[in-house]
Design a protein around this motif. Structure first.
Motif, PDB file in Angstrom:
ATOM      1  N   SER A  81       0.840  -1.209   0.000  1.00  0.00           N
ATOM      2  CA  SER A  81       0.000   0.000   0.000  1.00  0.00           C
ATOM      3  C   SER A  81       0.871   1.254   0.000  1.00  0.00           C
ATOM      4  O   SER A  81       0.574   2.227  -0.708  1.00  0.00           O
ATOM      5  N   ASN A  82       1.948   1.230   0.763  1.00  0.00           N
ATOM      6  CA  ASN A  82       2.880   2.368   0.777  1.00  0.00           C
ATOM      7  C   ASN A  82       3.550   2.534  -0.580  1.00  0.00           C
ATOM      8  O   ASN A  82       3.746   3.652  -1.060  1.00  0.00           O
ATOM      9  N   TYR A  83       3.914   1.402  -1.186  1.00  0.00           N
ATOM     10  CA  TYR A  83       4.561   1.464  -2.492  1.00  0.00           C
ATOM     11  C   TYR A  83       3.608   2.017  -3.548  1.00  0.00           C
ATOM     12  O   TYR A  83       4.018   2.775  -4.428  1.00  0.00           O
ATOM     13  N   HIS A 118       0.321   1.101 -15.564  1.00  0.00           N
ATOM     14  CA  HIS A 118       0.295  -0.363 -15.563  1.00  0.00           C
ATOM     15  C   HIS A 118       0.869  -0.915 -14.256  1.00  0.00           C
ATOM     16  O   HIS A 118       0.314  -1.855 -13.664  1.00  0.00           O
ATOM     17  N   ASN A 119       1.950  -0.320 -13.789  1.00  0.00           N
ATOM     18  CA  ASN A 119       2.576  -0.789 -12.548  1.00  0.00           C
ATOM     19  C   ASN A 119       1.655  -0.587 -11.337  1.00  0.00           C
ATOM     20  O   ASN A 119       1.614  -1.432 -10.440  1.00  0.00           O
ATOM     21  N   ILE A 120       0.931   0.516 -11.325  1.00  0.00           N
ATOM     22  CA  ILE A 120      -0.033   0.749 -10.246  1.00  0.00           C
ATOM     23  C   ILE A 120      -1.129  -0.318 -10.292  1.00  0.00           C
ATOM     24  O   ILE A 120      -1.551  -0.833  -9.252  1.00  0.00           O
ATOM     25  N   GLU A 121      -1.570  -0.675 -11.493  1.00  0.00           N
ATOM     26  CA  GLU A 121      -2.569  -1.738 -11.634  1.00  0.00           C
ATOM     27  C   GLU A 121      -2.033  -3.067 -11.108  1.00  0.00           C
ATOM     28  O   GLU A 121      -2.761  -3.834 -10.471  1.00  0.00           O
ATOM     29  N   ILE A 122      -0.754  -3.344 -11.356  1.00  0.00           N
ATOM     30  CA  ILE A 122      -0.149  -4.577 -10.846  1.00  0.00           C
ATOM     31  C   ILE A 122      -0.140  -4.563  -9.321  1.00  0.00           C
ATOM     32  O   ILE A 122      -0.502  -5.552  -8.677  1.00  0.00           O
ATOM     33  N   VAL A 123       0.259  -3.443  -8.728  1.00  0.00           N
ATOM     34  CA  VAL A 123       0.285  -3.351  -7.266  1.00  0.00           C
ATOM     35  C   VAL A 123      -1.131  -3.499  -6.708  1.00  0.00           C
ATOM     36  O   VAL A 123      -1.332  -4.187  -5.699  1.00  0.00           O
TER      37      VAL A 123
END
Length: 147
Positions: A81-83, A118-123
Motif C-alpha cells: 500500500s505504501n509502495y 500499468h505498474n499501479i494496476e499490478i500493485v
C-alpha cells in the motif's frame, strides 16, 4: 545512434568502417549494445531519473527494473500500500512535468506514464489478491526486469 524520433545517443567508442561491411556492421551492433548497457548501468546507479538527458528506452527499462526490485521489497516488508502511494506520486510527477513543447521529451513522458499506470494496476492486483510472498502466483506470474 539516432532514433526515428530524433533522439541521439552517442556511442561510447568509435567504430571503424571498412570495406568488410558485415564486420563493421557487427562491430556497430556490439558497440550500440555496449553503449546502451553502460548508460543503463549509470542510470540505475543514479538516485533520480534524468528524463531530459537519458535515452527513452533506458528511461523505461530502468524504471521497470526499479519497479521489479521495489515490488519485491514491498512484498517482503508487507508495504504494498505504501509502495502504491509512491507510484502515484511518481505518476503525478510525470504528468505534471513541463516538457516545454519538446516532442521527444513528451514522448518519453507518455511512455513512462503508461508504464507507471500499468505498474499501479499490478500493485492493486497484488494487494487485492493478498500477495504476501514473492513465491505466490500473483507476483510470480508478473513480467519482471532485472540486471
Amino acid at each position: 545512434m539516432k532514433s526515428s524520433a530524433g533522439e541521439i545517443v552517442e556511442l561510447s567508442a568509435p567504430v571503424q568502417i571498412t570495406d568488410e561491411v558485415e564486420i563493421w556492421l557487427g562491430d556497430l551492433v556490439n558497440e550500440m549494445k555496449q553503449s546502451l548497457s553502460l548508460i543503463l548501468r549509470t542510470t540505475l546507479n543514479t538516485p533520480n531519473l534524468d528524463i531530459v538527458n537519458t535515452p527513452s528506452q533506458i528511461c523505461c527499462l530502468s524504471e521497470m527494473i526499479h519497479f521489479s526490485n521495489n515490488s519485491v521489497q514491498a512484498i517482503k516488508k508487507s508495504k504494498l500500500s505504501n509502495y502504491k502511494i509512491d507510484l502515484q506520486k511518481s505518476l503525478e510527477t510525470y504528468t505534471s512535468f513541463d516538457h516545454g513543447g519538446d516532442m521527444l521529451l513528451l514522448s518519453k513522458l507518455k511512455a513512462l506514464t503508461l508504464d507507471i499506470i500499468h505498474n499501479i494496476e499490478i500493485v492493486d492486483l497484488l494487494i487485492n489478491t493478498g500477495v504476501k510472498n514473492v513465491s505466490q502466483w500473483g507476483w510470480y506470474k508478473q513480467l519482471k526486469y532485472s540486471i
